[in-house]
Design an enzyme around this catalytic site. Structure first.
Site, PDB file in Angstrom:
ATOM      1  N   ASP A  98      19.738  17.176   6.587  1.00  0.00           N
ATOM      2  CA  ASP A  98      19.275  17.587   5.251  1.00  0.00           C
ATOM      3  C   ASP A  98      17.866  17.086   4.881  1.00  0.00           C
ATOM      4  O   ASP A  98      17.674  16.501   3.794  1.00  0.00           O
ATOM      5  CB  ASP A  98      20.283  17.129   4.185  1.00  0.00           C
ATOM      6  CG  ASP A  98      21.659  17.749   4.361  1.00  0.00           C
ATOM      7  OD1 ASP A  98      21.841  18.556   5.285  1.00  0.00           O
ATOM      8  OD2 ASP A  98      22.568  17.417   3.574  1.00  0.00           O
TER       9      ASP A  98
ATOM     10  N   CYS B 290      25.794  12.405   3.527  1.00  0.00           N
ATOM     11  CA  CYS B 290      25.845  13.351   4.640  1.00  0.00           C
ATOM     12  C   CYS B 290      25.669  12.694   6.005  1.00  0.00           C
ATOM     13  O   CYS B 290      26.293  13.115   6.977  1.00  0.00           O
ATOM     14  CB  CYS B 290      24.835  14.466   4.416  1.00  0.00           C
ATOM     15  SG  CYS B 290      25.355  15.538   3.059  1.00  0.00           S
TER      16      CYS B 290
ATOM     17  N   ASP C 261      21.619  21.626   3.612  1.00  0.00           N
ATOM     18  CA  ASP C 261      22.553  21.765   2.500  1.00  0.00           C
ATOM     19  C   ASP C 261      22.215  23.084   1.806  1.00  0.00           C
ATOM     20  O   ASP C 261      21.041  23.333   1.480  1.00  0.00           O
ATOM     21  CB  ASP C 261      22.333  20.564   1.556  1.00  0.00           C
ATOM     22  CG  ASP C 261      23.584  20.141   0.807  1.00  0.00           C
ATOM     23  OD1 ASP C 261      24.691  20.183   1.379  1.00  0.00           O
ATOM     24  OD2 ASP C 261      23.449  19.752  -0.376  1.00  0.00           O
TER      25      ASP C 261
ATOM     26  N   LYS D 173      25.388  24.225   5.542  1.00  0.00           N
ATOM     27  CA  LYS D 173      26.689  23.727   5.089  1.00  0.00           C
ATOM     28  C   LYS D 173      26.739  23.697   3.577  1.00  0.00           C
ATOM     29  O   LYS D 173      25.705  23.662   2.916  1.00  0.00           O
ATOM     30  CB  LYS D 173      26.961  22.341   5.680  1.00  0.00           C
ATOM     31  CG  LYS D 173      25.894  21.329   5.296  1.00  0.00           C
ATOM     32  CD  LYS D 173      26.108  20.018   6.014  1.00  0.00           C
ATOM     33  CE  LYS D 173      25.097  18.987   5.573  1.00  0.00           C
ATOM     34  NZ  LYS D 173      25.094  18.719   4.110  1.00  0.00           N
TER      35      LYS D 173
HETATM   36  C1  VGL Z   1      24.129  15.276   0.053  1.00  0.00           C
HETATM   37  C2  VGL Z   1      25.088  14.964  -1.981  1.00  0.00           C
HETATM   38  C3  VGL Z   1      25.266  16.324  -2.143  1.00  0.00           C
HETATM   39  C4  VGL Z   1      23.488  14.658   1.255  1.00  0.00           C
HETATM   40  C5  VGL Z   1      24.296  16.643  -0.077  1.00  0.00           C
HETATM   41  O1  VGL Z   1      22.722  15.355   1.956  1.00  0.00           O
HETATM   42  O2  VGL Z   1      23.742  13.449   1.508  1.00  0.00           O
HETATM   43  N1  VGL Z   1      24.538  14.454  -0.896  1.00  0.00           N
HETATM   44  N2  VGL Z   1      24.854  17.157  -1.184  1.00  0.00           N
HETATM   45 ZN    ZN Z   2      24.919  19.233  -1.607  1.00  0.00          ZN
END
Ligand code: VGL
Ligand code: ZN
Length: 206
Positions: free
Chosen positions: A17, A160, A55, A115
């Protein structure tokens, strides 16, 4: 692998991410998240094989506090599949916030795993969504490619990255987390808990 070595052919770097919304100025900014982008670029130069995750939520996603009247971001509520933290709206499909960070420079990345695109299921892990059942396909991809040792970096360490590392171990992969190329959110001690959980699961913290 020490700092100067090149990764072997069975190794893969998964950059989790590395997106605008998780960096300073973004909707769910991780403190000093941009430092993880620069460090990931440097690390990626040592890997022949690199995968990125992204994400990728539809508008109104169930993980957004805004989808639950009366709820605030960073509260936790019960979903069918268990506890779920509610987040500010972030990484909405097609927006600038969901795009890879402008400084990300990993041209040789071979695969992008998206995702969190199912409206009612969040997904922290690159392997399985938060219902702990729905696979992303990554484990099958890695096996078919003969990639057996995974190094993870990116954002956020305690969400994540941690969930991806624990699932990588459960799926039987050798797993390393390159902590200097990660940054965490740290909600109520979640960073320390994540490090302990990863260590206990046999994740190598480098
Ligand atoms: C994430 C919270 C919500 C992450 C993604 O990449 O850690 N955290 N969506
Ligand atoms: Zn997220």
């Amino acid at each position: 692998m020490n700092a100067m070595q090149r990764a072997g052919d069975r190794e893969v770097l998964v950059v989790v991410d590395p997106q605008n919304d998780f960096c300073p100025g973004g909707a769910l900014a991780v403190p000093r998240g941009d430092e993880a982008i620069a460090a990931s670029n440097r690390l990626a130069g040592r890997f022949a094989h690199v995968i990125l995750t992204q994400d990728w939520h539809p508008p109104g996603h169930s993980s957004f506090a805004s989808a639950h009247p009366g709820r605030q971001p960073f509260e936790s509520i019960d979903f069918d599949y268990g506890a779920q933290v509610l987040w500010p709206d972030h990484c909405v499909q097609g927006t600038d916030g969901a795009a890879f960070h402008r400084d990300l420079d990993i041209r040789h990345a071979e695969l992008i795993i998206r995702k969190g695109f199912r409206p009612t299921i969040d997904s922290y892990s690159a392997f399985r969504e938060n219902d702990r059942r729905t696979p992303t396909g990554l484990a099958g991809y890695l096996r078919e490619r003969g990639l057996a040792r995974i190094t993870l970096c990116g954002l956020a360490t305690d969400f994540c990255v941690q969930f991806s590392a624990l699932d990588a171990r459960l799926a039987g992969f050798e797993t390393v987390v390159a902590l200097d190329a990660c940054r965490g959110i740290d909600l109520d001690g979640s960073l320390d808990r994540a490090l302990a959980a990863m260590r206990a699961a046999g994740v190598e913290l480098a």
